[in-house]
Motif scaffolding. Structure first.
Motif, mmCIF file in Angstrom:
data_model
loop_
_atom_site.group_PDB
_atom_site.id
_atom_site.type_symbol
_atom_site.label_atom_id
_atom_site.label_comp_id
_atom_site.label_asym_id
_atom_site.label_seq_id
_atom_site.Cartn_x
_atom_site.Cartn_y
_atom_site.Cartn_z
ATOM 1 N N GLY A 131 0.835 -1.202 0.000
ATOM 2 C CA GLY A 131 0.000 0.000 0.000
ATOM 3 C C GLY A 131 0.862 1.240 0.000
ATOM 4 O O GLY A 131 1.920 1.295 0.601
ATOM 5 N N THR A 132 0.395 2.257 -0.699
ATOM 6 C CA THR A 132 1.160 3.488 -0.799
ATOM 7 C C THR A 132 1.069 4.283 0.491
ATOM 8 O O THR A 132 -0.026 4.585 0.945
ATOM 9 N N PRO A 133 2.214 4.659 1.099
ATOM 10 C CA PRO A 133 2.163 5.403 2.352
ATOM 11 C C PRO A 133 2.009 6.898 2.134
ATOM 12 O O PRO A 133 2.846 7.692 2.512
ATOM 13 N N SER A 134 0.944 7.307 1.474
ATOM 14 C CA SER A 134 0.638 8.732 1.325
ATOM 15 C C SER A 134 -0.838 8.872 0.988
ATOM 16 O O SER A 134 -1.441 7.960 0.442
ATOM 17 N N ILE A 155 -19.462 0.705 3.617
ATOM 18 C CA ILE A 155 -18.064 0.369 3.331
ATOM 19 C C ILE A 155 -17.260 0.366 4.636
ATOM 20 O O ILE A 155 -17.719 0.881 5.660
ATOM 21 N N THR A 156 -16.067 -0.194 4.564
ATOM 22 C CA THR A 156 -15.167 -0.223 5.720
ATOM 23 C C THR A 156 -13.854 0.479 5.368
ATOM 24 O O THR A 156 -13.605 0.809 4.198
ATOM 25 N N ARG A 161 -8.841 1.156 1.836
ATOM 26 C CA ARG A 161 -7.425 0.799 1.734
ATOM 27 C C ARG A 161 -7.142 0.038 0.445
ATOM 28 O O ARG A 161 -6.203 0.362 -0.292
ATOM 29 N N ARG A 162 -7.983 -0.976 0.160
ATOM 30 C CA ARG A 162 -7.760 -1.786 -1.042
ATOM 31 C C ARG A 162 -8.024 -0.992 -2.318
ATOM 32 O O ARG A 162 -7.280 -1.102 -3.283
ATOM 33 N N ALA A 171 -4.973 4.691 5.482
ATOM 34 C CA ALA A 171 -6.389 4.389 5.242
ATOM 35 C C ALA A 171 -7.236 4.889 6.416
ATOM 36 O O ALA A 171 -8.293 5.489 6.222
ATOM 37 N N TYR A 172 -6.766 4.660 7.651
ATOM 38 C CA TYR A 172 -7.490 5.150 8.828
ATOM 39 C C TYR A 172 -7.472 6.680 8.896
ATOM 40 O O TYR A 172 -8.465 7.306 9.273
#
Length: 198
Positions: A131-134, A155-156, A161-162, A171-172
Motif C-alpha cells: 500500500g502506498t504510504p501517502s 463500506i469499511t 485501503r484496497r 487508510a485510517y
C-alpha cells in the motif's frame, strides 16, 4: 541484492511538474560490527585496527572541516560544510553579516569511482505490495467513494485501503478525514467502524 522503491504522489507546486516521486525503501541499518567482520575476513586487519582507523579518521575529518577545509577521500568523495545563520545588513555601511552562524549540514559529493563501484543495480517496484504510504489526490478519493457506494450501501476502512492502495495507517487517516468533512458517517461502533454515505 535488490534496491526496493515506491512511487509516491507529490503535493503542492511540485505536483504540477511531476505527479509522482521515487522513494527508495530502506531495508536495514548495517552496523559497524558486521562491516568490521567482513573487512577482517577479507584482509589482514583486525576489528580493533578498523575501529581505531575509523576513530582517527573521524577526528582528522572533524578538525579539517572546522578549519574551513574541504576533505577529499580518494575513491569515496568530498566532504565540506554548509552553513546557516541570520543575515543582517549594517545600517551604516550597508554591508551584510551573519549572526548566530552554525553548521547546517555536512555536504558529501561522491567520487566517480564510488558510483562506478556500484556497478549494475537491480531495482524492484514495491509501490503496490504494502500500500502506498501517502494520502491520495482528492479526485481519486471522490472517484473511489462513488465506485464503492455504487457497489454496496456500506463500506469499511479496508475497502478504502484496497481501492486506493493505501497503507493501513493512511487508510485510517483518510477515513477520519472523510468523517470530519461529512462525506461518510460511521454507523458502526467506535472500534469497529462501518460507513454509509451522507
Amino acid at each position: 541484492m535488490t534496491v526496493n522503491y515506491k512511487l509516491l504522489r507529490t503535493s503542492g507546486k511540485l505536483a504540477k511538474r511531476t505527479p509522482l516521486r521515487i522513494v527508495s525503501i530502506k531495508k536495514d541499518v548495517t552496523g559497524i560490527e558486521s562491516i568490521c567482520q567482513r573487512i577482517q575476513q577479507a584482509t589482514t586487519f583486525t576489528t580493533a585496527d578498523i575501529l581505531g582507523t575509523i576513530s582517527a579518521l573521524k577526528t582528522e575529518l572533524t578538525e579539517e572541516l572546522k578549519s574551513g577545509n574541504t576533505v577529499h577521500i580518494p575513491g569515496i568523495g568530498f566532504f565540506s560544510l554548509a552553513l546557516k545563520g541570520d543575515i543582517y545588513e549594517d545600517p551604516k555601511t550597508h554591508r551584510h553579516y551573519l549572526h548566530n552562524a552554525a553548521v547546517r549540514k555536512i555536504r558529501f559529493r561522491p567520487d566517480k569511482d564510488f558510483y562506478e563501484a556500484l556497478g549494475e543495480v537491480d531495482f524492484a517496484n514495491k509501490t503496490y505490495k504494502d500500500g502506498t504510504p501517502s494520502l491520495p489526490m482528492r479526485q481519486a478519493v471522490n472517484a473511489a467513494l462513488k465506485e464503492l457506494f455504487e457497489e454496496k450501501p456500506i463500506i469499511t476502512v479496508n475497502d478504502l485501503r484496497r481501492r486506493l492502495n493505501l497503507s493501513t495507517t493512511y487508510a485510517y487517516q483518510l477515513a477520519a478525514q472523510l468523517e470530519r468533512e461529512k462525506k461518510i458517517i460511521n454507523i458502526g461502533s467506535r472500534y469497529r467502524k462501518i460507513y454509509r454515505k451522507t
